[in-house]
Design a protein around this motif. Structure first.
Motif, PDB file in Angstrom:
ATOM      1  N   PRO A   5       0.390  -1.281   0.362  1.00 58.66           N
ATOM      2  CA  PRO A   5       0.018   0.323  -0.075  1.00 58.66           C
ATOM      3  C   PRO A   5       1.120   1.008   0.169  1.00 58.66           C
ATOM      4  O   PRO A   5       2.209   1.119   0.753  1.00 58.66           O
ATOM      5  N   GLN A   6      -0.066   2.535  -0.159  1.00 59.91           N
ATOM      6  CA  GLN A   6       1.158   3.647  -0.634  1.00 59.91           C
ATOM      7  C   GLN A   6       1.071   4.319   0.923  1.00 59.91           C
ATOM      8  O   GLN A   6       0.122   3.937   1.710  1.00 59.91           O
ATOM      9  N   ILE A  52      -8.726   1.975   8.428  1.00 61.27           N
ATOM     10  CA  ILE A  52      -7.431   2.352   7.879  1.00 61.27           C
ATOM     11  C   ILE A  52      -8.017   2.292   6.440  1.00 61.27           C
ATOM     12  O   ILE A  52      -8.582   1.925   5.713  1.00 61.27           O
ATOM     13  N   ASP A  53      -7.648   3.323   5.692  1.00 61.93           N
ATOM     14  CA  ASP A  53      -8.695   3.597   4.295  1.00 61.93           C
ATOM     15  C   ASP A  53      -9.943   3.153   4.064  1.00 61.93           C
ATOM     16  O   ASP A  53     -10.276   2.618   3.118  1.00 61.93           O
ATOM     17  N   GLN A 106      -2.342   3.215   9.806  1.00 60.22           N
ATOM     18  CA  GLN A 106      -2.969   3.350   9.563  1.00 60.22           C
ATOM     19  C   GLN A 106      -3.717   5.192   8.471  1.00 60.22           C
ATOM     20  O   GLN A 106      -4.417   4.928   8.325  1.00 60.22           O
ATOM     21  N   SER A 107      -2.971   5.172   8.286  1.00 63.07           N
ATOM     22  CA  SER A 107      -2.472   6.362   6.782  1.00 63.07           C
ATOM     23  C   SER A 107      -2.025   5.727   5.905  1.00 63.07           C
ATOM     24  O   SER A 107      -2.147   6.263   5.085  1.00 63.07           O
ATOM     25  N   ARG A 126      -2.476   3.428   2.438  1.00 68.24           N
ATOM     26  CA  ARG A 126      -3.669   3.822   1.511  1.00 68.24           C
ATOM     27  C   ARG A 126      -3.553   2.208   0.835  1.00 68.24           C
ATOM     28  O   ARG A 126      -2.313   2.558   0.252  1.00 68.24           O
ATOM     29  N   PHE A 127      -4.784   1.994   0.352  1.00 66.23           N
ATOM     30  CA  PHE A 127      -4.308   1.123  -0.621  1.00 66.23           C
ATOM     31  C   PHE A 127      -5.254   0.994  -1.891  1.00 66.23           C
ATOM     32  O   PHE A 127      -5.926   1.394  -1.672  1.00 66.23           O
TER      33      PHE A 127
END
Length: 145
Positions: A26-27, A81-82, A133-134, A136-137
């Motif tokens: 993920p990003q 999360i995302d 938690q930050s 991004r998928f």
């Protein structure tokens, strides 16, 4: 604690560095100071978010079936999360009783699941949770088959 946490430590230097723009992990937030270490394992992806000093901030394993089974009695923090509401679950390390262990699962749009874990001291727990938690998928993930 899941067997994957033990497995994570055994892979050590077997990872190839994955760029921030890679599609397998993920990003990460641009200002996190973290980089991914990545390994494809069959139809699964294994990612470790590393700090500048090489220590692991958190890790994740993306596969069709989760190898972590959350227990309601171990629920700790509620999070997002995302865009997905999740709970972090407490774990423990017998060899490091002062270490805080957290694990969670995130369902991905492609039907796979991301098992995310982290280990942190009490003062590092909140910042490390925030970093995890930050992530991004991507909406569409490419597999490493």
């Amino acid at each position: 604690m899941s067997a994957l946490l033990v497995l994570a430590g055994s892979f050590g230097g077997a990872y190839a560095q994955e760029s921030q723009n890679g599609v397998s992990c993920p990003q990460l937030p641009a200002n996190s100071g973290l980089t991914w270490e990545y390994k494809a394992t069959g139809g699964s992806d294994f990612c470790r978010a590393l700090r500048a000093d090489g220590s692991e901030a958190f890790g994740l394993y993306i596969s069709r079936k989760a190898n972590f089974e959350p227990k309601r009695g171990n629920r700790a923090e509620e999070a997002v999360i995302d865009g997905q509401s999740v709970y972090w679950y407490k774990g423990e390390l017998a060899t490091k009783p002062d270490m805080q262990v957290r694990e969670t699962l995130v369902q991905l749009p492609d039907g796979r699941v991301a098992h995310i874990w982290l280990q942190a001291s009490v003062p590092e727990l909140a910042p490390t949770l925030n970093q995890a938690q930050s992530m991004r998928f991507p909406a569409t993930r490419l597999t490493s088959n």
